[in-house]
Motif scaffolding. Structure first.
Motif, PDB file in Angstrom:
ATOM      1  N   PRO A  53       6.066 -11.174 -14.357  1.00  0.00           N
ATOM      2  CA  PRO A  53       6.688 -10.936 -13.046  1.00  0.00           C
ATOM      3  C   PRO A  53       6.707  -9.457 -12.682  1.00  0.00           C
ATOM      4  N   ALA A  54       6.694  -9.226 -11.403  1.00  0.00           N
ATOM      5  CA  ALA A  54       6.720  -7.857 -10.888  1.00  0.00           C
ATOM      6  C   ALA A  54       8.105  -7.250 -11.084  1.00  0.00           C
ATOM      7  N   PRO A  55       8.152  -5.938 -11.220  1.00  0.00           N
ATOM      8  CA  PRO A  55       9.453  -5.267 -11.273  1.00  0.00           C
ATOM      9  C   PRO A  55      10.213  -5.486  -9.972  1.00  0.00           C
ATOM     10  N   THR A  56      11.518  -5.440 -10.047  1.00  0.00           N
ATOM     11  CA  THR A  56      12.342  -5.611  -8.853  1.00  0.00           C
ATOM     12  C   THR A  56      12.755  -4.276  -8.238  1.00  0.00           C
ATOM     13  N   SER A  57      12.362  -3.198  -8.885  1.00  0.00           N
ATOM     14  CA  SER A  57      12.624  -1.877  -8.314  1.00  0.00           C
ATOM     15  C   SER A  57      11.539  -0.922  -8.791  1.00  0.00           C
ATOM     16  N   GLY A  58      11.407   0.161  -8.077  1.00  0.00           N
ATOM     17  CA  GLY A  58      10.397   1.157  -8.409  1.00  0.00           C
ATOM     18  C   GLY A  58      10.432   2.287  -7.410  1.00  0.00           C
ATOM     19  N   PRO A  59       9.464   3.176  -7.483  1.00  0.00           N
ATOM     20  CA  PRO A  59       9.468   4.334  -6.588  1.00  0.00           C
ATOM     21  C   PRO A  59       9.203   3.931  -5.132  1.00  0.00           C
ATOM     22  N   GLU A  60       9.942   4.556  -4.224  1.00  0.00           N
ATOM     23  CA  GLU A  60       9.815   4.278  -2.789  1.00  0.00           C
ATOM     24  C   GLU A  60       9.712   5.578  -1.994  1.00  0.00           C
ATOM     25  N   VAL A  61       9.157   5.430  -0.800  1.00  0.00           N
ATOM     26  CA  VAL A  61       9.126   6.518   0.169  1.00  0.00           C
ATOM     27  C   VAL A  61       9.568   5.963   1.512  1.00  0.00           C
ATOM     28  N   ALA A  62      10.030   6.821   2.374  1.00  0.00           N
ATOM     29  CA  ALA A  62      10.449   6.407   3.715  1.00  0.00           C
ATOM     30  C   ALA A  62       9.237   5.941   4.516  1.00  0.00           C
ATOM     31  N   GLY A  63       9.466   5.028   5.453  1.00  0.00           N
ATOM     32  CA  GLY A  63       8.424   4.609   6.375  1.00  0.00           C
ATOM     33  C   GLY A  63       7.727   3.331   6.003  1.00  0.00           C
ATOM     34  N   SER A  64       6.521   3.164   6.579  1.00  0.00           N
ATOM     35  CA  SER A  64       5.771   1.921   6.401  1.00  0.00           C
ATOM     36  C   SER A  64       4.442   2.108   5.676  1.00  0.00           C
ATOM     37  N   LYS A  65       4.176   3.307   5.172  1.00  0.00           N
ATOM     38  CA  LYS A  65       2.932   3.578   4.449  1.00  0.00           C
ATOM     39  C   LYS A  65       3.254   3.999   3.025  1.00  0.00           C
ATOM     40  N   ALA A  66       2.529   3.432   2.078  1.00  0.00           N
ATOM     41  CA  ALA A  66       2.667   3.832   0.683  1.00  0.00           C
ATOM     42  C   ALA A  66       2.002   5.188   0.478  1.00  0.00           C
ATOM     43  N   VAL A  67       2.430   5.905  -0.541  1.00  0.00           N
ATOM     44  CA  VAL A  67       1.812   7.180  -0.905  1.00  0.00           C
ATOM     45  C   VAL A  67       1.542   7.192  -2.404  1.00  0.00           C
ATOM     46  N   ILE A  68       0.590   8.023  -2.806  1.00  0.00           N
ATOM     47  CA  ILE A  68       0.229   8.150  -4.216  1.00  0.00           C
ATOM     48  C   ILE A  68       0.755   9.483  -4.735  1.00  0.00           C
ATOM     49  N   LYS A  69       1.424   9.432  -5.878  1.00  0.00           N
ATOM     50  CA  LYS A  69       1.875  10.638  -6.578  1.00  0.00           C
ATOM     51  C   LYS A  69       1.522  10.465  -8.044  1.00  0.00           C
ATOM     52  N   ASN A  70       0.668  11.339  -8.544  1.00  0.00           N
ATOM     53  CA  ASN A  70       0.239  11.285  -9.951  1.00  0.00           C
ATOM     54  C   ASN A  70      -0.333   9.929 -10.341  1.00  0.00           C
ATOM     55  N   GLY A  71      -1.109   9.318  -9.450  1.00  0.00           N
ATOM     56  CA  GLY A  71      -1.774   8.057  -9.734  1.00  0.00           C
ATOM     57  C   GLY A  71      -0.929   6.819  -9.548  1.00  0.00           C
ATOM     58  N   ILE A  72       0.331   6.987  -9.204  1.00  0.00           N
ATOM     59  CA  ILE A  72       1.260   5.871  -9.011  1.00  0.00           C
ATOM     60  C   ILE A  72       1.552   5.729  -7.518  1.00  0.00           C
ATOM     61  N   ALA A  73       1.587   4.485  -7.039  1.00  0.00           N
ATOM     62  CA  ALA A  73       1.905   4.240  -5.636  1.00  0.00           C
ATOM     63  C   ALA A  73       3.411   4.111  -5.448  1.00  0.00           C
ATOM     64  N   PHE A  74       3.905   4.773  -4.424  1.00  0.00           N
ATOM     65  CA  PHE A  74       5.301   4.656  -4.019  1.00  0.00           C
ATOM     66  C   PHE A  74       5.332   3.677  -2.847  1.00  0.00           C
ATOM     67  N   ALA A  75       6.103   2.628  -2.988  1.00  0.00           N
ATOM     68  CA  ALA A  75       6.171   1.594  -1.955  1.00  0.00           C
ATOM     69  C   ALA A  75       6.955   2.086  -0.746  1.00  0.00           C
ATOM     70  N   PRO A  76       6.511   1.705   0.452  1.00  0.00           N
ATOM     71  CA  PRO A  76       7.266   2.102   1.645  1.00  0.00           C
ATOM     72  C   PRO A  76       8.568   1.305   1.760  1.00  0.00           C
ATOM     73  N   LYS A  77       9.639   1.996   2.114  1.00  0.00           N
ATOM     74  CA  LYS A  77      10.952   1.335   2.242  1.00  0.00           C
ATOM     75  C   LYS A  77      10.933   0.234   3.295  1.00  0.00           C
ATOM     76  N   ASP A  78      10.069   0.367   4.309  1.00  0.00           N
ATOM     77  CA  ASP A  78      10.017  -0.627   5.384  1.00  0.00           C
ATOM     78  C   ASP A  78       9.239  -1.886   5.000  1.00  0.00           C
TER      79      ASP A  78
END
Length: 174
Positions: A28-53
């Motif tokens: 199963p997928a994690p229920t929490s993880g890194p997020e960023v504001a808005g509707s577009k994901a971003v990459i930081k150090n090879g990891i995607a930050f999910a958009p809060k929207d």
């Protein structure tokens, strides 16, 4: 000896064989993880930050994909078992969708041409053709083909690729 006892012995033998194992569920997928504001994901150090929207299932798919980001490319990886030391393109996309509950078993690249619904989705679009598959998730490309070409294993990328030879599919509602 009559045929009935032989039949009964054969039937007993078959009934005592173990049933074929059902394919293991994707972790199963994690229920929490890194997020960023808005509707577009971003990459930081090879990891995607999910958009809060994004809907929760999209966030979970992103966080689950992060678990295998950077694994090596392995032809057939992610097919015999969800968990693998490396992944090919379809194993990579299967992991993304399977861990978030959108796929019950791994698929091959060509099989994704009939997955979900036709056309691009709002949050997740799978692009498939015979021999390759990748996904665009909240604006990021989830692919095994690196920026300069060649198979590198699962990685997030900001740039898309030529979509002209691919069939676009999406999960209903996403």
């Amino acid at each position: 000896m009559s045929p009935l006892p032989r039949f009964a012995a054969a039937a007993f033998f078959l009934l005592t064989l173990p049933a074929p194992a059902a394919p293991a569920a994707c972790p199963p997928a994690p229920t929490s993880g890194p997020e960023v504001a808005g509707s577009k994901a971003v990459i930081k150090n090879g990891i995607a930050f999910a958009p809060k929207d994004a809907p929760p299932v999209v966030k979970r798919a992103i966080w689950a994909a992060n678990r295998i980001a950077g694994k090596p490319y392995q032809f057939g990886g992610g097919h015999g078992s969800w968990v693998s030391p490396g992944y090919d393109c379809s194993g990579t996309v299967s992991w993304l969708l399977g861990s978030a509950g959108m796929l019950s078993e791994p698929r091959s690249s060509g099989d994704f041409a009939s997955w979900g619904q036709p056309g691009a989705g709002k949050w997740i679009t799978v692009y498939s053709r015979s021999g390759h598959v990748f996904a665009i998730v909240a604006g990021l490309r989830w692919d095994t083909t690196g920026p300069l070409g060649g198979e590198q294993g699962p990685l997030w990328q900001e740039k898309t690729r030529d979509l002209s030879r691919f069939t676009a599919r999406h999960f209903p509602g996403l």
